[in-house]
Design a protein around this motif. Structure first.
Motif, PDB file in Angstrom:
ATOM      1  N   ALA A   1       0.848  -1.198   0.000  1.00  0.00           N
ATOM      2  CA  ALA A   1       0.000   0.000   0.000  1.00  0.00           C
ATOM      3  C   ALA A   1       0.875   1.236   0.000  1.00  0.00           C
ATOM      4  O   ALA A   1       1.996   1.213   0.478  1.00  0.00           O
ATOM      5  N   ASP A   2       0.353   2.324  -0.577  1.00  0.00           N
ATOM      6  CA  ASP A   2       1.155   3.542  -0.642  1.00  0.00           C
ATOM      7  C   ASP A   2       0.886   4.479   0.518  1.00  0.00           C
ATOM      8  O   ASP A   2       1.519   5.519   0.635  1.00  0.00           O
ATOM      9  N   ARG A   3      -0.056   4.146   1.415  1.00  0.00           N
ATOM     10  CA  ARG A   3      -0.342   4.969   2.591  1.00  0.00           C
ATOM     11  C   ARG A   3      -0.568   4.069   3.798  1.00  0.00           C
ATOM     12  O   ARG A   3      -1.312   3.087   3.713  1.00  0.00           O
ATOM     13  N   LEU A   4       0.039   4.430   4.904  1.00  0.00           N
ATOM     14  CA  LEU A   4      -0.205   3.708   6.150  1.00  0.00           C
ATOM     15  C   LEU A   4      -1.467   4.255   6.812  1.00  0.00           C
ATOM     16  O   LEU A   4      -1.812   5.435   6.649  1.00  0.00           O
ATOM     17  N   GLN A   5      -2.132   3.398   7.556  1.00  0.00           N
ATOM     18  CA  GLN A   5      -3.352   3.788   8.259  1.00  0.00           C
ATOM     19  C   GLN A   5      -3.041   4.023   9.737  1.00  0.00           C
ATOM     20  O   GLN A   5      -2.296   3.261  10.359  1.00  0.00           O
ATOM     21  N   TYR A   6      -3.629   5.075  10.292  1.00  0.00           N
ATOM     22  CA  TYR A   6      -3.361   5.449  11.682  1.00  0.00           C
ATOM     23  C   TYR A   6      -4.673   5.554  12.458  1.00  0.00           C
ATOM     24  O   TYR A   6      -5.668   6.070  11.942  1.00  0.00           O
ATOM     25  N   ARG A   7      -4.632   5.076  13.705  1.00  0.00           N
ATOM     26  CA  ARG A   7      -5.774   5.224  14.620  1.00  0.00           C
ATOM     27  C   ARG A   7      -5.641   6.560  15.350  1.00  0.00           C
ATOM     28  O   ARG A   7      -4.732   6.740  16.158  1.00  0.00           O
ATOM     29  N   ILE A   8      -6.556   7.468  15.084  1.00  0.00           N
ATOM     30  CA  ILE A   8      -6.510   8.796  15.681  1.00  0.00           C
ATOM     31  C   ILE A   8      -7.485   8.840  16.859  1.00  0.00           C
ATOM     32  O   ILE A   8      -8.709   8.886  16.678  1.00  0.00           O
ATOM     33  N   SER A   9      -6.939   8.799  18.072  1.00  0.00           N
ATOM     34  CA  SER A   9      -7.775   8.843  19.276  1.00  0.00           C
ATOM     35  C   SER A   9      -7.062   9.577  20.412  1.00  0.00           C
ATOM     36  O   SER A   9      -7.432   9.416  21.581  1.00  0.00           O
TER      37      SER A   9
ATOM     38  N   GLY B   1      -0.783  23.116  29.236  1.00  0.00           N
ATOM     39  CA  GLY B   1      -1.851  22.145  29.037  1.00  0.00           C
ATOM     40  C   GLY B   1      -2.615  22.402  27.749  1.00  0.00           C
ATOM     41  O   GLY B   1      -2.992  21.463  27.027  1.00  0.00           O
ATOM     42  N   LEU B   2      -2.857  23.672  27.424  1.00  0.00           N
ATOM     43  CA  LEU B   2      -3.519  24.028  26.167  1.00  0.00           C
ATOM     44  C   LEU B   2      -2.694  23.568  24.975  1.00  0.00           C
ATOM     45  O   LEU B   2      -3.235  23.008  24.001  1.00  0.00           O
ATOM     46  N   TYR B   3      -1.406  23.777  25.043  1.00  0.00           N
ATOM     47  CA  TYR B   3      -0.497  23.375  23.961  1.00  0.00           C
ATOM     48  C   TYR B   3      -0.540  21.858  23.765  1.00  0.00           C
ATOM     49  O   TYR B   3      -0.588  21.358  22.629  1.00  0.00           O
ATOM     50  N   ILE B   4      -0.527  21.114  24.866  1.00  0.00           N
ATOM     51  CA  ILE B   4      -0.565  19.652  24.803  1.00  0.00           C
ATOM     52  C   ILE B   4      -1.911  19.176  24.267  1.00  0.00           C
ATOM     53  O   ILE B   4      -1.979  18.307  23.383  1.00  0.00           O
ATOM     54  N   TRP B   5      -2.992  19.745  24.813  1.00  0.00           N
ATOM     55  CA  TRP B   5      -4.330  19.382  24.333  1.00  0.00           C
ATOM     56  C   TRP B   5      -4.459  19.657  22.846  1.00  0.00           C
ATOM     57  O   TRP B   5      -5.009  18.843  22.088  1.00  0.00           O
ATOM     58  N   ASP B   6      -3.955  20.780  22.401  1.00  0.00           N
ATOM     59  CA  ASP B   6      -4.042  21.158  20.988  1.00  0.00           C
ATOM     60  C   ASP B   6      -3.336  20.137  20.100  1.00  0.00           C
ATOM     61  O   ASP B   6      -3.846  19.773  19.037  1.00  0.00           O
ATOM     62  N   ALA B   7      -2.161  19.677  20.533  1.00  0.00           N
ATOM     63  CA  ALA B   7      -1.425  18.682  19.740  1.00  0.00           C
ATOM     64  C   ALA B   7      -2.235  17.403  19.596  1.00  0.00           C
ATOM     65  O   ALA B   7      -2.258  16.786  18.517  1.00  0.00           O
ATOM     66  N   LEU B   8      -2.909  16.995  20.660  1.00  0.00           N
ATOM     67  CA  LEU B   8      -3.683  15.759  20.617  1.00  0.00           C
ATOM     68  C   LEU B   8      -5.019  15.952  19.900  1.00  0.00           C
ATOM     69  O   LEU B   8      -5.485  15.051  19.205  1.00  0.00           O
ATOM     70  N   TYR B   9      -5.612  17.119  20.040  1.00  0.00           N
ATOM     71  CA  TYR B   9      -6.845  17.418  19.310  1.00  0.00           C
ATOM     72  C   TYR B   9      -6.584  17.429  17.802  1.00  0.00           C
ATOM     73  O   TYR B   9      -7.420  16.990  17.006  1.00  0.00           O
ATOM     74  N   ASN B  10      -5.418  17.921  17.411  1.00  0.00           N
ATOM     75  CA  ASN B  10      -5.029  17.979  15.999  1.00  0.00           C
ATOM     76  C   ASN B  10      -4.052  16.853  15.655  1.00  0.00           C
ATOM     77  O   ASN B  10      -3.128  17.049  14.860  1.00  0.00           O
ATOM     78  N   GLU B  11      -4.274  15.708  16.234  1.00  0.00           N
ATOM     79  CA  GLU B  11      -3.326  14.592  16.097  1.00  0.00           C
ATOM     80  C   GLU B  11      -3.014  14.255  14.644  1.00  0.00           C
ATOM     81  O   GLU B  11      -1.862  13.981  14.289  1.00  0.00           O
ATOM     82  N   LYS B  12      -4.002  14.269  13.789  1.00  0.00           N
ATOM     83  CA  LYS B  12      -3.755  13.853  12.412  1.00  0.00           C
ATOM     84  C   LYS B  12      -2.782  14.777  11.679  1.00  0.00           C
ATOM     85  O   LYS B  12      -2.155  14.369  10.686  1.00  0.00           O
ATOM     86  N   ALA B  13      -2.624  16.019  12.191  1.00  0.00           N
ATOM     87  CA  ALA B  13      -1.706  16.945  11.539  1.00  0.00           C
ATOM     88  C   ALA B  13      -0.261  16.474  11.630  1.00  0.00           C
ATOM     89  O   ALA B  13       0.571  16.835  10.784  1.00  0.00           O
ATOM     90  N   ILE B  14       0.046  15.644  12.631  1.00  0.00           N
ATOM     91  CA  ILE B  14       1.427  15.181  12.779  1.00  0.00           C
ATOM     92  C   ILE B  14       1.829  14.251  11.649  1.00  0.00           C
ATOM     93  O   ILE B  14       3.024  14.044  11.380  1.00  0.00           O
ATOM     94  N   LEU B  15       0.845  13.694  10.947  1.00  0.00           N
ATOM     95  CA  LEU B  15       1.136  12.728   9.896  1.00  0.00           C
ATOM     96  C   LEU B  15       1.834  13.365   8.703  1.00  0.00           C
ATOM     97  O   LEU B  15       2.378  12.646   7.852  1.00  0.00           O
ATOM     98  N   THR B  16       1.828  14.690   8.611  1.00  0.00           N
ATOM     99  CA  THR B  16       2.508  15.374   7.510  1.00  0.00           C
ATOM    100  C   THR B  16       3.833  15.995   7.938  1.00  0.00           C
ATOM    101  O   THR B  16       4.463  16.699   7.147  1.00  0.00           O
TER     102      THR B  16
END
Length: 429
Positions: free
Chosen positions: A105-113, A240-255
């Motif tokens: 496959a050309d893309r890996l799948q990620y569980r975003i939770s 805490g806001l910074y940490i929450w934001d990273a996890l709320y926008n977790e899928k953004a780390i994939l790029t």
């Protein structure tokens, strides 16, 4: 016919000597920061020369079976949450440097939770006495280092497997030098089944752990002094806001570079599991015993400085992520772009990313400076974060510049640099 000469390996971080020095020195930095400022002693002003005469921890101050069990238990708890919490399945980016035979496959799948994991982890702990983290800070830091080291060794050895499950290797982690490859990571996305080790470590145990340690420090301050200061409150809320934001926008780390380009080795394992929760919590730990007792007005102003940095960081990253996900999204469709000749990889030259090539780094750094200023001016120690972060972000910008030169070609990248001449701040640098 003579064989074609194998190209010389491309090294970063000072090559094998630099990789070895960094591997050894980073755990020592955590220990030195603890020695430089704790409940019995702390550097005054900017004069760090006296640290050499400070009392040193004993071996017993580092090693604890209970601390090791706590760290391992915390990591297992986060693995369980990643596996059992409802998740959105998101595709990662196409990995352009991956050999086609390595993955069908050309893309890996990620569980975003991650967002759910954050709240499930944090809310119950608000009602638990966590002050043992303050009392056993150094032991927990050492245990985290040991866990990260063991994980690094395991993923390195596992990366040599062959057969149908042959590892997809990171371009920079296959130099053949064991010390260097162990440091930067050989395998690009080590997995056990669908469990992605690198993406998990990037956002779960260490990042959420950072928030937990901060809460523990606030509890310790209340236990020692009978109140929580404005500085401590804004540190816990702001970080805490910074940490929450990273996890709320977790899928953004994939790029990000960490996921798409860097292998998973000691550099990321130690950084995620030990460095983040035990250096980024320096502000809160400092405030337990050395709070500057800022007025509410001044503390609020400095908190606003950090929030301004957060706004720049979040808005610029959101713009980039929206463009990479769907360039026709109405939120970004109006932005000017520059073609690169690489399919799907046009570059933004207006909006936030027309202002500066690394405008998100600027916001990230300003936010950290605001956090440090909430610690007052009695000691340089809590300013380690923006000092270190400036070095890190400049180095990352240089790495990215070199990577993009190779990816797009020197002519295209030089043209982009003309279109967006500033790196960090418009009209400044």
């Amino acid at each position: 016919m003579a064989k074609e000469a194998k190209p010389a390996p491309h090294y970063e971080f000072g090559g094998p000597p630099g990789a070895l020095a960094t591997t050894v020195s980073l755990p020592l930095v955590i220990a030195v920061l603890y020695v430089a400022c704790n409940k019995t002693q702390c550097v005054e002003g900017v004069d760090v020369s006296g640290v050499a005469s400070f009392a040193l921890p004993s071996p017993a101050d580092f090693v604890s079976a209970e601390a090791f069990a706590a760290v391992v238990g915390w990591c297992i708890f986060q693995v369980v949450l990643e596996r059992v919490l409802p998740a959105t399945i998101v595709s990662g980016v196409v990995l352009p440097d991956a050999p086609a035979k390595a993955r069908p496959a050309d893309r890996l799948q990620y569980r975003i939770s991650g967002h759910s994991a954050f709240w499930v982890s944090i809310v119950p702990l608000l009602f638990v006495d966590l002050t043992f983290i303050y009392d056993r800070y150094l032991q927990l830091a050492f245990a985290s280092f040991v866990v990260s080291l063991l994980l690094s060794v395991w993923v390195y050895l596992r990366s040599f497997r062959s057969g149908p499950d042959e590892a997809l290797l990171a371009p920079g982690g296959t130099t053949g030098n064991a010390v260097y490859d162990f440091f930067v990571g050989r395998e690009l996305n080590p997995r056990v089944g669908s469990f992605d080790i690198k993406e998990f470590c990037e956002l779960r145990p260490g990042l959420i752990g950072w928030c937990v340690v901060n809460i523990a420090m606030a509890q310790a301050q209340y236990k020692v002094h009978g109140s929580v200061s404005w500085s401590m409150l804004f540190i816990v809320v702001g970080e805490g806001l910074y940490i929450w934001d990273a996890l709320y926008n977790e899928k953004a780390i994939l790029t990000t570079m960490d996921i798409t380009s860097d292998g998973f080795g000691y550099m990321l394992a130690f950084g995620d599991l030990a460095w983040v929760p035990f250096t980024y919590t320096l502000h809160a730990r400092y405030l337990v015993d050395h709070d500057p007792n800022l007025s509410s007005g001044l503390a609020l102003f400095l908190f606003a400085v950090s929030l301004a940095g957060f706004v720049v960081f979040r808005l610029s990253n959101s713009e980039k992520d929206a463009f990479r996900t769907n360039p026709k999204d109405p939120a970004v469709a109006h932005l000017q772009t520059m073609p690169t000749g690489v399919p799907g990889r046009d570059l933004l030259v207006s909006g936030w990313w027309g202002a500066a090539r690394k405008i998100n780094y600027t916001g990230d750094w300003l936010q950290g400076l605001g956090w440090s200023m909430l610690c007052g001016k009695d000691s340089v120690v809590p300013y380690f974060y923006p000092i270190y972060f400036a070095v890190l972000l400049i180095h990352r910008a240089m790495r990215d510049d070199e990577l993009c030169t190779r990816k797009y070609g020197r002519a295209v990248w030089n043209e982009y640099r003309k279109r967006v001449p500033y790196i960090f701040c418009p009209y400044v640098v």
